[in-house]
Motif scaffolding. Structure first.
Motif, PDB file in Angstrom:
ATOM      1  N   LEU A 234       0.831  -1.205   0.000  1.00 39.34           N
ATOM      2  CA  LEU A 234       0.000   0.000   0.000  1.00 39.34           C
ATOM      3  C   LEU A 234       0.866   1.256   0.000  1.00 39.34           C
ATOM      4  O   LEU A 234       0.625   2.187  -0.774  1.00 39.34           O
ATOM      5  CB  LEU A 234      -0.927  -0.001   1.210  1.00 39.34           C
ATOM      6  N   GLY A 235       1.888   1.270   0.832  1.00 35.44           N
ATOM      7  CA  GLY A 235       2.798   2.421   0.884  1.00 35.44           C
ATOM      8  C   GLY A 235       3.548   2.625  -0.415  1.00 35.44           C
ATOM      9  O   GLY A 235       3.719   3.748  -0.885  1.00 35.44           O
ATOM     10  N   LEU A 236       4.003   1.527  -1.015  1.00 39.58           N
ATOM     11  CA  LEU A 236       4.722   1.620  -2.281  1.00 39.58           C
ATOM     12  C   LEU A 236       3.812   2.137  -3.387  1.00 39.58           C
ATOM     13  O   LEU A 236       4.202   3.003  -4.171  1.00 39.58           O
ATOM     14  CB  LEU A 236       5.289   0.259  -2.660  1.00 39.58           C
ATOM     15  N   TYR A 237       2.597   1.630  -3.433  1.00 43.90           N
ATOM     16  CA  TYR A 237       1.649   2.075  -4.457  1.00 43.90           C
ATOM     17  C   TYR A 237       1.327   3.557  -4.306  1.00 43.90           C
ATOM     18  O   TYR A 237       1.387   4.319  -5.269  1.00 43.90           O
ATOM     19  CB  TYR A 237       0.369   1.243  -4.397  1.00 43.90           C
ATOM     20  N   LEU A 238       1.003   3.956  -3.079  1.00 40.80           N
ATOM     21  CA  LEU A 238       0.671   5.365  -2.854  1.00 40.80           C
ATOM     22  C   LEU A 238       1.880   6.264  -3.088  1.00 40.80           C
ATOM     23  O   LEU A 238       1.750   7.349  -3.655  1.00 40.80           O
ATOM     24  CB  LEU A 238       0.119   5.564  -1.444  1.00 40.80           C
TER      25      LEU A 238
ATOM     26  N   LEU B 115       1.441   8.934  -5.973  1.00 42.03           N
ATOM     27  CA  LEU B 115       1.279  10.308  -5.508  1.00 42.03           C
ATOM     28  C   LEU B 115       2.592  11.084  -5.446  1.00 42.03           C
ATOM     29  O   LEU B 115       2.590  12.298  -5.581  1.00 42.03           O
ATOM     30  CB  LEU B 115       0.633  10.317  -4.119  1.00 42.03           C
ATOM     31  N   GLY B 116       3.692  10.384  -5.214  1.00 41.73           N
ATOM     32  CA  GLY B 116       4.961  11.078  -5.036  1.00 41.73           C
ATOM     33  C   GLY B 116       5.853  11.056  -6.260  1.00 41.73           C
ATOM     34  O   GLY B 116       6.066  12.068  -6.920  1.00 41.73           O
ATOM     35  N   VAL B 117       6.337   9.875  -6.576  1.00 40.46           N
ATOM     36  CA  VAL B 117       7.334   9.737  -7.642  1.00 40.46           C
ATOM     37  C   VAL B 117       6.752  10.080  -9.002  1.00 40.46           C
ATOM     38  O   VAL B 117       7.393  10.743  -9.810  1.00 40.46           O
ATOM     39  CB  VAL B 117       7.916   8.296  -7.636  1.00 40.46           C
ATOM     40  N   LYS B 118       5.534   9.660  -9.263  1.00 34.97           N
ATOM     41  CA  LYS B 118       4.922   9.896 -10.575  1.00 34.97           C
ATOM     42  C   LYS B 118       4.724  11.392 -10.842  1.00 34.97           C
ATOM     43  O   LYS B 118       4.807  11.835 -11.975  1.00 34.97           O
ATOM     44  CB  LYS B 118       3.597   9.155 -10.676  1.00 34.97           C
ATOM     45  N   GLN B 119       4.459  12.152  -9.790  1.00 32.52           N
ATOM     46  CA  GLN B 119       4.273  13.591  -9.957  1.00 32.52           C
ATOM     47  C   GLN B 119       5.596  14.280 -10.301  1.00 32.52           C
ATOM     48  O   GLN B 119       5.610  15.259 -11.036  1.00 32.52           O
ATOM     49  CB  GLN B 119       3.683  14.205  -8.688  1.00 32.52           C
ATOM     50  N   VAL B 120       6.688  13.772  -9.746  1.00 37.86           N
ATOM     51  CA  VAL B 120       8.000  14.380  -9.975  1.00 37.86           C
ATOM     52  C   VAL B 120       8.599  13.906 -11.291  1.00 37.86           C
ATOM     53  O   VAL B 120       9.118  14.701 -12.072  1.00 37.86           O
ATOM     54  CB  VAL B 120       8.946  14.062  -8.793  1.00 37.86           C
ATOM     55  N   LEU B 121       8.522  12.613 -11.529  1.00 42.28           N
ATOM     56  CA  LEU B 121       9.083  12.025 -12.750  1.00 42.28           C
ATOM     57  C   LEU B 121       7.945  11.532 -13.632  1.00 42.28           C
ATOM     58  O   LEU B 121       7.341  10.503 -13.363  1.00 42.28           O
ATOM     59  CB  LEU B 121       9.982  10.828 -12.401  1.00 42.28           C
ATOM     60  N   GLU B 122       7.661  12.282 -14.669  1.00 45.04           N
ATOM     61  CA  GLU B 122       6.589  11.850 -15.558  1.00 45.04           C
ATOM     62  C   GLU B 122       6.985  10.604 -16.334  1.00 45.04           C
ATOM     63  O   GLU B 122       6.176   9.736 -16.577  1.00 45.04           O
ATOM     64  CB  GLU B 122       6.226  12.978 -16.518  1.00 45.04           C
TER      65      GLU B 122
ATOM     66  N   GLY C 122       9.770   7.422 -16.510  1.00 42.92           N
ATOM     67  CA  GLY C 122      10.764   6.659 -15.780  1.00 42.92           C
ATOM     68  C   GLY C 122      10.470   6.479 -14.301  1.00 42.92           C
ATOM     69  O   GLY C 122      11.337   6.078 -13.544  1.00 42.92           O
ATOM     70  N   TYR C 123       9.247   6.761 -13.895  1.00 45.93           N
ATOM     71  CA  TYR C 123       8.955   6.598 -12.473  1.00 45.93           C
ATOM     72  C   TYR C 123       8.938   5.124 -12.080  1.00 45.93           C
ATOM     73  O   TYR C 123       9.153   4.790 -10.918  1.00 45.93           O
ATOM     74  CB  TYR C 123       7.656   7.299 -12.072  1.00 45.93           C
ATOM     75  N   HIS C 124       8.726   4.231 -13.039  1.00 43.13           N
ATOM     76  CA  HIS C 124       8.789   2.797 -12.738  1.00 43.13           C
ATOM     77  C   HIS C 124      10.206   2.401 -12.334  1.00 43.13           C
ATOM     78  O   HIS C 124      10.388   1.579 -11.433  1.00 43.13           O
ATOM     79  CB  HIS C 124       8.356   1.975 -13.958  1.00 43.13           C
ATOM     80  N   ILE C 125      11.192   3.000 -12.971  1.00 48.53           N
ATOM     81  CA  ILE C 125      12.586   2.696 -12.646  1.00 48.53           C
ATOM     82  C   ILE C 125      12.899   3.187 -11.233  1.00 48.53           C
ATOM     83  O   ILE C 125      13.540   2.478 -10.447  1.00 48.53           O
ATOM     84  CB  ILE C 125      13.533   3.322 -13.680  1.00 48.53           C
ATOM     85  N   ALA C 126      12.457   4.369 -10.891  1.00 53.56           N
ATOM     86  CA  ALA C 126      12.702   4.910  -9.554  1.00 53.56           C
ATOM     87  C   ALA C 126      11.993   4.073  -8.487  1.00 53.56           C
ATOM     88  O   ALA C 126      12.566   3.789  -7.427  1.00 53.56           O
ATOM     89  CB  ALA C 126      12.235   6.358  -9.480  1.00 53.56           C
ATOM     90  N   THR C 127      10.789   3.633  -8.760  1.00 49.19           N
ATOM     91  CA  THR C 127      10.055   2.802  -7.811  1.00 49.19           C
ATOM     92  C   THR C 127      10.744   1.449  -7.652  1.00 49.19           C
ATOM     93  O   THR C 127      10.887   0.943  -6.538  1.00 49.19           O
ATOM     94  CB  THR C 127       8.610   2.601  -8.276  1.00 49.19           C
ATOM     95  N   GLY C 128      11.190   0.868  -8.741  1.00 55.17           N
ATOM     96  CA  GLY C 128      11.916  -0.403  -8.685  1.00 55.17           C
ATOM     97  C   GLY C 128      13.222  -0.276  -7.925  1.00 55.17           C
ATOM     98  O   GLY C 128      13.592  -1.161  -7.146  1.00 55.17           O
ATOM     99  N   ALA C 129      13.931   0.826  -8.127  1.00 52.55           N
ATOM    100  CA  ALA C 129      15.182   1.061  -7.394  1.00 52.55           C
ATOM    101  C   ALA C 129      14.915   1.176  -5.898  1.00 52.55           C
ATOM    102  O   ALA C 129      15.691   0.668  -5.080  1.00 52.55           O
ATOM    103  CB  ALA C 129      15.872   2.310  -7.921  1.00 52.55           C
ATOM    104  N   LEU C 130      13.824   1.797  -5.529  1.00 52.01           N
ATOM    105  CA  LEU C 130      13.464   1.908  -4.117  1.00 52.01           C
ATOM    106  C   LEU C 130      13.202   0.537  -3.516  1.00 52.01           C
ATOM    107  O   LEU C 130      13.648   0.229  -2.409  1.00 52.01           O
ATOM    108  CB  LEU C 130      12.235   2.800  -3.955  1.00 52.01           C
ATOM    109  N   VAL C 131      12.508  -0.320  -4.232  1.00 53.41           N
ATOM    110  CA  VAL C 131      12.233  -1.678  -3.756  1.00 53.41           C
ATOM    111  C   VAL C 131      13.541  -2.445  -3.572  1.00 53.41           C
ATOM    112  O   VAL C 131      13.752  -3.110  -2.551  1.00 53.41           O
ATOM    113  CB  VAL C 131      11.293  -2.425  -4.722  1.00 53.41           C
ATOM    114  N   VAL C 132      14.440  -2.336  -4.539  1.00 54.97           N
ATOM    115  CA  VAL C 132      15.731  -3.030  -4.452  1.00 54.97           C
ATOM    116  C   VAL C 132      16.526  -2.533  -3.243  1.00 54.97           C
ATOM    117  O   VAL C 132      17.106  -3.332  -2.497  1.00 54.97           O
ATOM    118  CB  VAL C 132      16.535  -2.855  -5.760  1.00 54.97           C
TER     119      VAL C 132
END
Length: 60
Positions: free
Chosen positions: A8-12, A16-23, A25-35
């Protein structure tokens, strides 16, 4: 409970956060956070917080 709250936290955070900043490549940033969480927080976020801010509980 941890995986549910983590998802839930990752999705939100991604929506709400990463997608607004990075239109783009936000999938890459989210994946890097998970790693990074998997590599450095082996017991998860709650395990990290529990070890860091241990509460002394009365025995009883």
């Amino acid at each position: 409970m941890g995986p549910i709250l983590g998802t839930l936290g990752l999705y939100l955070g991604a929506e709400l956060g990463v997608k607004q900043v990075l239109e783009r490549g936000y999938h890459i940033a989210t994946g890097a956070l998970v790693v990074l969480v998997v590599l450095f927080l082996r017991r998860g976020v709650f395990g990290f917080l529990e070890g860091r801010y241990a509460v002394v509980r009365p025995r009883g």
